[in-house]
Each structure stands twice: as structure tokens, then as C-alpha cells.
Write an enzyme that holds these catalytic residues in place. Structure first.
Site, mmCIF file in Angstrom:
data_model
loop_
_atom_site.group_PDB
_atom_site.id
_atom_site.type_symbol
_atom_site.label_atom_id
_atom_site.label_comp_id
_atom_site.label_asym_id
_atom_site.label_seq_id
_atom_site.Cartn_x
_atom_site.Cartn_y
_atom_site.Cartn_z
ATOM 1 N N HIS A 224 0.789 -1.145 -0.050
ATOM 2 C CA HIS A 224 -0.159 0.118 0.064
ATOM 3 C C HIS A 224 0.807 1.227 -0.118
ATOM 4 C CE1 HIS A 224 -2.755 3.117 1.261
ATOM 5 N NE2 HIS A 224 -3.937 2.177 0.855
ATOM 6 N N GLU B 51 -3.722 2.967 -7.391
ATOM 7 C CA GLU B 51 -4.010 4.241 -6.578
ATOM 8 C C GLU B 51 -3.112 5.539 -6.446
ATOM 9 O OE1 GLU B 51 -6.558 2.726 -2.836
ATOM 10 O OE2 GLU B 51 -4.284 2.589 -2.293
HETATM 11 O O1 G3P Z 1 -6.469 1.872 0.541
HETATM 12 C C1 G3P Z 1 -7.343 2.688 0.001
HETATM 13 C C2 G3P Z 1 -7.004 4.038 0.024
HETATM 14 O O2 G3P Z 1 -5.714 4.478 -0.139
HETATM 15 C C3 G3P Z 1 -7.697 5.163 -0.686
HETATM 16 O O3 G3P Z 1 -8.010 5.894 0.268
HETATM 17 O O4 G3P Z 1 -9.385 7.569 1.699
HETATM 18 O O5 G3P Z 1 -8.746 8.123 -0.635
HETATM 19 O O6 G3P Z 1 -10.331 6.140 -0.148
HETATM 20 P P1 G3P Z 1 -9.319 7.054 0.301
#
Ligand code: G3P
Length: 222
Positions: free
Chosen positions: A93, A141
Site C-alpha cells: 500500500h 491508487e
Molecule cells: O486503501 C485505500 C486508500 O488508499 C484510498 O483511500 O481515503 O482516498 O479512499 P481514500
């Protein structure tokens, strides 16, 4: 349209600890049953065992080490999370980056124990590299959007598209998730229309006054 996986990372938010984790798991299980959509949660290690025992939804660790059981103080082994009831684990992560060698050993160890590997990445190039290690999922992400309240689906759909192509060029069997700022059914639908198999998210559910309302919205387009 195939149904997406919704994976909620509780991180170390105080709103996702202890009783709060149980509240979110209850909401996730209710919405999963209502919608037929799989909603998994990744609680803190402390909450992993009770959540896995009390609920039928898939439960993931937020990180796992590839080390064998033995003299490794402070390591989290795949054996330990499996015994605690985990279905799989996030790996690498953005808030818990690993070396390539560590990522590979965590994936191998999870797969040896028949658990699901979700490798997080930050762009299409690292997504292709992760796909070469054949995890079950790569979760792209963009770090700058994580926790921002700005959805990757709307702010940077191109990175999703490029990552899906990059992953499937390397290995079409690897599934793709996306995350960062995901907060509504519209965000999930855009992500799925761009070729992903679901979303990884945190703050919109964990910090909500009523997590069940957000979860119902997340599944509303399917
Ligand atoms: O692991 C999910 C995360 O990194 C995304 O976070 O708060 O942007 O949905 P968020």
C-alpha cells in the site's frame, strides 16, 4: 455488467477501530446481502480475528510479510493472518511500501496458503511490474489523491485506463482495482466502465457519519 469488488481499508483511522470496525463490518455485510455485491474490509490486525469470526464478508490484512514462521520478531506472517481468518492481504500500500523482492515473497506466501494477493501500485508502469508477479489483483491508487476527497475516477480516468491496459498486456488474468477518493456509485461505475474489477477505498466510508449510506450508494449502479 459484471459486479465489482468493493474493498474498504479501515487503515488506522480511529473511526475504524474496535467497535467502529464492527459497525462498518455490520453495514458492509448488510449491503452485500441486499445487493449481491462482494464488500470486503481490511481492518487493523487487532480487529482482524474478531471481524473475520463474526462476519461472513471477506476480510483482508492491510499488509503481510513473506517470512516463514520462526524467529522474526514483529513480522506478520501469512500463517498468522490465515489462522486469524483473513481471505487475503493488501501488499505494498502507498502507506506501507515494500521492495520488489518483499512484494514477490508476500505474494508467493499468500498463494501457497491459498489466500488472495492485492498488490497496490501508484501508476501504470508499476502496475505492469506488479502484474508480472501474478497476484490476483493489482490496485492502482495515485498517491496524491489518496484521502483527498477527489475521486481518481473523475480526476484521472486516464491512469485507470492505462493501468488496465498495462496489467492486461502483461497478464490478462490479473484483475484490476482502483482507488483514491472513491466515494459514490458514480465513481465505482466509471472505474468499472474503464475496465477495472472494482475499487479500493477508505475515508469516504470509514469517516462517514453513517457508513451504510455511503456503502448503499457505492453499490447503487449495479
Ligand atoms: O486503501 C485505500 C486508500 O488508499 C484510498 O483511500 O481515503 O482516498 O479512499 P481514500
Amino acid at each position: 455488467m459484471s459486479k465489482p469488488l468493493i474493498l474498504v481499508n479501515l487503515k488506522t483511522y480511529k473511526e475504524g477501530m474496535g467497535n467502529h470496525a464492527h459497525t462498518i463490518a455490520t453495514a458492509a455485510q448488510t449491503v452485500a446481502q441486499e445487493s449481491g455485491i462482494t464488500i470486503g474490509i481490511a481492518p487493523s490486525y487487532i480487529d482482524l480475528h474478531p471481524i473475520a469470526r463474526h462476519f461472513m464478508i471477506p476480510v483482508y490484512a492491510q499488509h503481510v510479510d513473506g517470512s516463514e514462521p520462526g524467529a522474526h520478531t514483529g513480522q506478520i506472517t501469512v500463517e498468522a493472518i490465515k489462522l486469524a481468518g483473513a481471505n487475503g492481504s493488501l501488499i505494498n500500500h502507498s502507506e506501507r511500501r515494500l521492495t520488489l523482492a518483499d512484494i514477490e515473497s508476500s505474494i508467493k506466501s499468500l498463494q501457497t496458503h491459498k489466500l488472495v494477493a492485492v498488490v497496490c501500485t501508484n501508476n501504470d508502469i508499476t502496475s505492469a511490474a506488479a502484474a508480472a508477479l501474478t497476484p490476483e489483483y493489482v490496485a492502482i491508487e495515485p498517491p496524491e489523491l489518496i484521502g483527498s476527497g477527489v475521486s481518481v475516477s473523475k480526476a484521472n480516468p486516464d491512469i485507470i485506463k492505462r493501468s488496465v491496459t498495462a496489467v492486461h498486456t502483461v497478464n490478462p488474468k490479473v484483475k484490476v482495482l482502483t482507488g483514491a477518493g472513491i466515494q459514490s456509485g458514480e465513481c465505482v461505475k466509471i472505474a468499472v466502465d474503464l475496465g477495472t474489477d472494482g475499487v479500493l477505498l477508505a475515508s469516504s466510508v470509514v469517516k462517514a457519519q453513517e457508513p451504510i449510506k455511503i456503502l448503499r450508494d457505492l453499490v447503487s449502479k449495479f
